[in-house]
Enzyme design. Structure first.
Site, PDB file in Angstrom:
ATOM      1  N   LYS A 186      12.459  67.930  22.765  1.00  0.00           N
ATOM      2  CA  LYS A 186      11.094  68.246  23.214  1.00  0.00           C
ATOM      3  C   LYS A 186      10.309  66.944  23.154  1.00  0.00           C
ATOM      4  O   LYS A 186      10.043  66.409  22.081  1.00  0.00           O
ATOM      5  CB  LYS A 186      10.461  69.300  22.308  1.00  0.00           C
ATOM      6  CG  LYS A 186       9.072  69.712  22.773  1.00  0.00           C
ATOM      7  CD  LYS A 186       8.603  70.935  22.001  1.00  0.00           C
ATOM      8  CE  LYS A 186       7.335  71.540  22.579  1.00  0.00           C
ATOM      9  NZ  LYS A 186       6.205  70.651  22.660  1.00  0.00           N
ATOM     10  N   SER A 197       3.376  77.199  28.453  1.00  0.00           N
ATOM     11  CA  SER A 197       3.850  76.461  27.288  1.00  0.00           C
ATOM     12  C   SER A 197       4.950  77.276  26.611  1.00  0.00           C
ATOM     13  O   SER A 197       5.367  78.320  27.124  1.00  0.00           O
ATOM     14  CB  SER A 197       2.714  76.113  26.346  1.00  0.00           C
ATOM     15  OG  SER A 197       1.947  77.231  26.082  1.00  0.00           O
ATOM     16  N   LYS A 203      16.946  76.692  26.270  1.00  0.00           N
ATOM     17  CA  LYS A 203      16.685  77.483  27.490  1.00  0.00           C
ATOM     18  C   LYS A 203      17.928  78.284  27.859  1.00  0.00           C
ATOM     19  O   LYS A 203      19.043  77.748  27.795  1.00  0.00           O
ATOM     20  CB  LYS A 203      16.346  76.546  28.665  1.00  0.00           C
ATOM     21  CG  LYS A 203      15.112  75.700  28.441  1.00  0.00           C
ATOM     22  CD  LYS A 203      14.896  74.657  29.538  1.00  0.00           C
ATOM     23  CE  LYS A 203      13.723  73.773  29.148  1.00  0.00           C
ATOM     24  NZ  LYS A 203      13.584  72.593  29.995  1.00  0.00           N
ATOM     25  N   LYS A 228      10.785  73.488  16.430  1.00  0.00           N
ATOM     26  CA  LYS A 228      10.016  72.329  15.997  1.00  0.00           C
ATOM     27  C   LYS A 228      10.648  71.650  14.787  1.00  0.00           C
ATOM     28  O   LYS A 228      11.234  72.308  13.921  1.00  0.00           O
ATOM     29  CB  LYS A 228       8.574  72.743  15.647  1.00  0.00           C
ATOM     30  CG  LYS A 228       7.811  73.391  16.773  1.00  0.00           C
ATOM     31  CD  LYS A 228       7.672  72.514  18.002  1.00  0.00           C
ATOM     32  CE  LYS A 228       6.469  71.595  17.952  1.00  0.00           C
ATOM     33  NZ  LYS A 228       5.185  72.215  18.030  1.00  0.00           N
ATOM     34  N   CYS A 276     -26.909  86.654  10.571  1.00  0.00           N
ATOM     35  CA  CYS A 276     -26.369  85.456   9.914  1.00  0.00           C
ATOM     36  C   CYS A 276     -26.350  84.322  10.938  1.00  0.00           C
ATOM     37  O   CYS A 276     -25.681  84.426  11.969  1.00  0.00           O
ATOM     38  CB  CYS A 276     -24.959  85.727   9.402  1.00  0.00           C
ATOM     39  SG  CYS A 276     -24.147  84.250   8.794  1.00  0.00           S
ATOM     40  N   ASP A 334       7.332  64.368  23.272  1.00  0.00           N
ATOM     41  CA  ASP A 334       5.926  64.467  22.888  1.00  0.00           C
ATOM     42  C   ASP A 334       5.072  63.616  23.830  1.00  0.00           C
ATOM     43  O   ASP A 334       4.700  62.494  23.512  1.00  0.00           O
ATOM     44  CB  ASP A 334       5.782  64.001  21.433  1.00  0.00           C
ATOM     45  CG  ASP A 334       4.487  64.476  20.826  1.00  0.00           C
ATOM     46  OD1 ASP A 334       3.773  65.251  21.494  1.00  0.00           O
ATOM     47  OD2 ASP A 334       4.201  64.085  19.679  1.00  0.00           O
ATOM     48  N   GLU A 380      17.827  70.499  24.367  1.00  0.00           N
ATOM     49  CA  GLU A 380      17.388  69.160  24.796  1.00  0.00           C
ATOM     50  C   GLU A 380      16.178  68.784  23.952  1.00  0.00           C
ATOM     51  O   GLU A 380      15.505  69.660  23.407  1.00  0.00           O
ATOM     52  CB  GLU A 380      17.003  69.183  26.287  1.00  0.00           C
ATOM     53  CG  GLU A 380      15.761  70.018  26.545  1.00  0.00           C
ATOM     54  CD  GLU A 380      15.606  70.417  28.012  1.00  0.00           C
ATOM     55  OE1 GLU A 380      15.105  69.592  28.773  1.00  0.00           O
ATOM     56  OE2 GLU A 380      15.975  71.550  28.367  1.00  0.00           O
ATOM     57  N   TYR A 404      12.645  67.749  33.472  1.00  0.00           N
ATOM     58  CA  TYR A 404      13.372  68.792  32.733  1.00  0.00           C
ATOM     59  C   TYR A 404      13.192  70.200  33.298  1.00  0.00           C
ATOM     60  O   TYR A 404      13.721  71.151  32.755  1.00  0.00           O
ATOM     61  CB  TYR A 404      13.001  68.777  31.254  1.00  0.00           C
ATOM     62  CG  TYR A 404      11.511  68.869  30.955  1.00  0.00           C
ATOM     63  CD1 TYR A 404      10.775  69.978  31.329  1.00  0.00           C
ATOM     64  CD2 TYR A 404      10.860  67.843  30.274  1.00  0.00           C
ATOM     65  CE1 TYR A 404       9.425  70.063  31.050  1.00  0.00           C
ATOM     66  CE2 TYR A 404       9.502  67.918  29.998  1.00  0.00           C
ATOM     67  CZ  TYR A 404       8.793  69.038  30.394  1.00  0.00           C
ATOM     68  OH  TYR A 404       7.466  69.114  30.121  1.00  0.00           O
ATOM     69  N   CYS A 438     -26.305  82.794   5.018  1.00  0.00           N
ATOM     70  CA  CYS A 438     -27.446  83.712   5.174  1.00  0.00           C
ATOM     71  C   CYS A 438     -27.732  84.512   3.911  1.00  0.00           C
ATOM     72  O   CYS A 438     -28.699  85.263   3.866  1.00  0.00           O
ATOM     73  CB  CYS A 438     -27.209  84.649   6.344  1.00  0.00           C
ATOM     74  SG  CYS A 438     -25.970  85.916   6.027  1.00  0.00           S
ATOM     75  N   CYS A 457     -22.762  85.184   1.421  1.00  0.00           N
ATOM     76  CA  CYS A 457     -22.524  84.248   2.520  1.00  0.00           C
ATOM     77  C   CYS A 457     -23.348  82.981   2.281  1.00  0.00           C
ATOM     78  O   CYS A 457     -24.559  83.070   2.081  1.00  0.00           O
ATOM     79  CB  CYS A 457     -22.912  84.904   3.836  1.00  0.00           C
ATOM     80  SG  CYS A 457     -22.949  83.742   5.200  1.00  0.00           S
ATOM     81  N   CYS A 486     -18.779  88.021   5.815  1.00  0.00           N
ATOM     82  CA  CYS A 486     -20.235  88.142   5.666  1.00  0.00           C
ATOM     83  C   CYS A 486     -20.678  89.428   6.354  1.00  0.00           C
ATOM     84  O   CYS A 486     -20.264  89.710   7.471  1.00  0.00           O
ATOM     85  CB  CYS A 486     -20.903  86.937   6.311  1.00  0.00           C
ATOM     86  SG  CYS A 486     -22.640  87.187   6.662  1.00  0.00           S
TER      87      CYS A 486
HETATM   88  S1  IVH Z   1      10.291  73.275  29.414  1.00  0.00           S
HETATM   89  C1  IVH Z   1       8.322  77.189  31.010  1.00  0.00           C
HETATM   90  N1  IVH Z   1      11.363  71.201  28.275  1.00  0.00           N
HETATM   91  O1  IVH Z   1       6.352  71.209  25.824  1.00  0.00           O
HETATM   92  C2  IVH Z   1       8.690  76.077  30.088  1.00  0.00           C
HETATM   93  N2  IVH Z   1       9.026  71.505  28.030  1.00  0.00           N
HETATM   94  O2  IVH Z   1       5.130  73.580  24.504  1.00  0.00           O
HETATM   95  C3  IVH Z   1       8.504  74.751  30.665  1.00  0.00           C
HETATM   96  N3  IVH Z   1       7.919  69.721  26.758  1.00  0.00           N
HETATM   97  O3  IVH Z   1       4.096  72.121  28.325  1.00  0.00           O
HETATM   98  C4  IVH Z   1       8.619  73.680  29.689  1.00  0.00           C
HETATM   99  N4  IVH Z   1       9.693  68.510  26.385  1.00  0.00           N
HETATM  100  O4  IVH Z   1       4.843  69.692  28.236  1.00  0.00           O
HETATM  101  C5  IVH Z   1      10.239  71.879  28.486  1.00  0.00           C
HETATM  102  N5  IVH Z   1      12.453  69.360  27.381  1.00  0.00           N
HETATM  103  C6  IVH Z   1      11.327  70.047  27.584  1.00  0.00           C
HETATM  104  C7  IVH Z   1      10.085  69.603  27.089  1.00  0.00           C
HETATM  105  C8  IVH Z   1       8.951  70.368  27.320  1.00  0.00           C
HETATM  106  C9  IVH Z   1       8.398  68.608  26.208  1.00  0.00           C
HETATM  107  C10 IVH Z   1       6.508  70.132  26.685  1.00  0.00           C
HETATM  108  C11 IVH Z   1       5.904  70.568  28.001  1.00  0.00           C
HETATM  109  C12 IVH Z   1       5.358  71.936  27.755  1.00  0.00           C
HETATM  110  C13 IVH Z   1       5.291  71.989  26.279  1.00  0.00           C
HETATM  111  C14 IVH Z   1       5.449  73.418  25.818  1.00  0.00           C
END
Ligand code: IVH
Length: 701
Positions: free
Chosen positions: A128, A92, A302, A326, A449, A130, A126, A238, A423, A420, A443
């Site tokens: 992100k 992630s 990236k 974010k 506890c 959801d 790019e 992606y 307990c 606490c 605690c």
């Molecule tokens: S790149 C090693 N690009 O976000 C990195 N991830 O928080 C590979 N996601 O698990 C991920 N849009 O499910 C990448 N344009 C994007 C994305 C993206 C959504 C998600 C993906 C990942 C999560 C990470």
């Protein structure tokens, strides 16, 4: 059915054949029972199959199959999809929340790679998406498998479901693709499709989805592929995972190539040469967000050059070369009905806001964290106040402050209990070396506890620890409440503990029954050889979580030698303590906490009892065929080809251990210009000393 041959008369070949037959029969019986709701065996016959399987395995442990029924409990929905181990883990992304975080991301990369100020660092931006990530494998240009992310290492095979998604090509266009390539991207549902789906679900009296992401996830993981097909899922490509040969030099080129192979890539993807350019892209996407037709929750950046991505590598779960910026969290106003105190596994008292339920960004929120008493005082929130809350992604909602405080009839300021609530032990704020009080109140009851004991047990059985199927928070509370499970060791003696307490057998308890009781015992038994890292993490020692446990496991490999060292350190043996501290990434706080834990008589007792029930599985040295795997390396002096951080993490990636100090246990000392006392010591000890160039060659870098 003829009478089976007694197990003691079976030859090895017979046993192997029988285990194979039993695995199939039990699998079929499970499928009939769980998936088709149509059991074809009586309970007694089914039990007999499992008992015979266990008996044969006990006599011939080396013949135990990978798919042994004793390792598998029933076939819950997740068992319905077979498991796929990702060749390259699906990671992630770390998060950035401010412009400064983005600038720091770029600066960190420059420092790590040692780039001069005038060198251009191109970074792509790019949206992100959801949704949920999916990996698609193509062999000779043909789509062969789809797997969900799962826990990042192992996902679920959803090939049949993925074939129904139009954006996923059956065959790659063109000719110039690697023989084997894994394309990664996001499955999502458009807002329009989501609304339509919920409307028809409602009409049919079926489940309503909270948001498009949940709807996409629920639609993909369907046993009945026809259901997936009827749900309009989409896919953006992606990224990529395992590839048989490289196919691009930059992220931009890779995305263009993937697009040409017939995937849908995001039209907002674009490379930028400056941080300002990235921030402009971020604001632009934030503005377009509402009009895109699908949910995005931020922007992903990236590093464009793939050779740089490779050098940057990973740190724990995140790539160093990418980050998610974010969008600000969504907010709402509601009433604070009460402030309640929750006691956690390590005894921390956390104030929790109980709220009048309110929808924030599509999700109903009725609890939020208030962190600690200093935070409550800073916000001056009191029960009855109208408060503003925010929710960002999956994180726990937070209380931001009071709106419209009506002074006259407000409740008095909240006071944190000094005892606490669970307990009655004193709850105190710890004071550190500098005389500063910790923000948390804790605690002091330890395992006396009940809240701490229960939380620790929940942690012990949780997914990242022992991962005992069918034993979750609810069951732990039930068993603890009946006094049959007080510590982790009791889990493995559950049947005896129930009997000793004079209670009826588990199969007669409300909510259990024959099958689920049997399954629970089977899944407990399946965890009698926990891997080192999970076992240590499961003990719930403060500051020794999943990552630190992994560092100890990969360094010591054997539980006994690790725990022996911890015990010695706790008895004041400095060289044992130095051994623990020499592991890269392990700090004094974790070591102190381990020593404290090991010094407590009731912890020693618990561990002895627990180890009588389970056998900790040795860890494996990091998988690597590099000649430096398993070696302990010390870098000293100036490195000229890469920064110290990069040298360390690349050595670790090859399975070496990097240590900060030279000792008899050191295998290689890499000395650059200016090396001093460490080099001297290495020479005194007669260790292997090499230059940076020799090291790079040996390590194949
Ligand atoms: S790149 C090693 N690009 O976000 C990195 N991830 O928080 C590979 N996601 O698990 C991920 N849009 O499910 C990448 N344009 C994007 C994305 C993206 C959504 C998600 C993906 C990942 C999560 C990470």
């Amino acid at each position: 059915m003829s009478k089976p041959v007694p197990v003691e008369d079976l030859s090895e070949a017979d046993a192997r054949r029988e285990l194979a037959r039993l695995a199939t029969e039990i699998k079929l019986a499970d499928a009939a029972y769980y998936k088709e709701d149509d059991p074809h065996l009586s309970d007694a016959d089914y039990d007999a199959l499992r008992a015979r399987n266990a008996e044969i395995e006990a006599r011939f442990p080396h013949l135990k199959r990978k798919d042994s029924p004793s390792e598998r409990v029933g076939a819950e929905v997740s068992e319905a999809f077979s498991k796929v181990t990702h060749g390259v883990p699906m990671l992630s992304l770390d998060n950035a929340f401010s412009d400064e975080d983005v600038a720091e991301f770029a600066a960190r990369i420059r420092r790590y790679l040692g780039l001069s100020d005038d060198e251009t660092l191109t970074i792509t931006a790019e949206p992100k998406i959801d949704g949920l990530s999916l990996s698609l494998t193509y062999e000779d240009g043909q789509f062969v498998r789809a797997a969900t992310r799962g826990n990042g290492q192992v996902g679920e095979d959803v090939t049949a479901n993925a074939r129904t998604i139009e954006d996923i090509p059956d065959a790659l266009k063109g000719k110039s693709w690697p023989g084997r390539i894994e394309i990664r991207g996001e499955v999502y549902m458009t807002g329009e499709a989501f609304e339509a789906l919920n409307a028809s679900q409602e009409e049919a009296g079926k489940k309503i989805f909270a948001n498009p992401r949940n709807a996409a996830a629920g639609s993909l993981r369907q046993l009945d592929v026809a259901i997936t097909k009827s749900r309009p899922l989409r896919f953006f490509a992606y990224a990529w995972g395992e590839v048989s040969e490289s196919f691009a030099k930059t992220q931009t080129e890779a995305i263009e190539t993937i697009d040409a192979w017939g995937f849908v890539t995001n039209e907002l993807f674009k490379p930028h040469d400056t941080v300002d350019g990235l921030l402009e892209a971020y604001r632009d996407m934030a503005e377009r967000r509402a009009m895109l037709g699908y949910d995005i929750d931020g922007v992903v950046y990236k590093v464009d050059r793939l050779d740089w991505q490779e050098r940057l590598g990973f740190v724990s779960r995140f790539p160093r070369w990418a980050i998610a910026h974010k969008f600000p969290a969504e907010r709402a106003v509601t009433r604070l009905e009460a402030i309640e105190i929750q006691v956690g596994r390590t005894g921390t008292l956390t104030p929790v806001a109980r709220l009048t339920p309110v929808t924030v960004g599509g999700v109903v929120v009725s609890n939020a964290t208030l962190h600690n008493e200093d935070e409550i005082a800073r916000l001056d929130v009191r029960p009855g106040d109208m408060v503003e809350i925010q929710r960002a992604g999956d994180v726990i909602p937070q209380v931001l402050g009071v709106v419209d405080a009506h002074e006259a009839n407000r409740a008095p300021p909240f006071e944190m209990p000094e005892e606490c609530p669970e307990c009655g032990s004193a709850a105190v704020r710890e004071v550190d070396d500098k005389g500063e009080a910790d923000v948390r109140r804790r605690c002091t009851g330890g395992l006396t506890c009940p809240a701490q004991a229960v939380e620790r047990l929940k942690h012990f059985v949780s997914r990242k620890a022992l991962d005992i199927d069918g034993l979750g928070a609810k069951q732990i509370e039930l068993f603890y409440g009946h006094g049959v499970v007080k510590g982790p060791q009791d889990i493995f003696r559950l049947a005896d503990r129930i009997e000793a307490a004079g209670l009826p057998p588990l199969s007669e308890w409300e909510g259990f029954g024959e099958t689920s009781a049997r399954n629970l015992f089977a899944s407990i038994d399946a965890r009698r050889t926990p891997p080192f890292q999970r076992f240590l993490n499961g003990l719930g020692i403060r500051h020794v979580g999943e990552t630190t446990s992994g560092l100890f496991a990969r360094s010591f490999l054997k539980w006994e030698s690790f725990w022996d060292t911890v015990k010695k350190a706790s008895e004041g043996d400095d060289s044992a303590e130095a051994d623990l501290l020499s592991i890269d990434g392990v700090g004094q706080t974790a070591v102190n906490s381990l020593k404290d834990f090991a010094a407590e008589p009731h912890n020693q007792e618990m561990l002895t009892d627990l180890l009588a029930e389970v056998e900790v599985e040795d860890a494996e040295a990091a998988a690597s065929d590099s000649p430096v795997a398993g070696k302990t390396i010390v870098f000293t002096g100036t490195l000229e080809k890469m920064t110290r951080d990069e040298a360390k993490s690349r050595a670790t990636a090859l399975g070496a251990k990097v240590s900060g100090s030279v000792s008899k246990k050191t295998d290689i000392v890499v000395a650059g210009p200016g090396a001093g006392s460490k080099l001297k010591k290495a020479e005194e000890l007669g260790l292997q000393v090499m230059s940076e160039d020799d090291w790079l060659e040996l390590a194949g870098l």
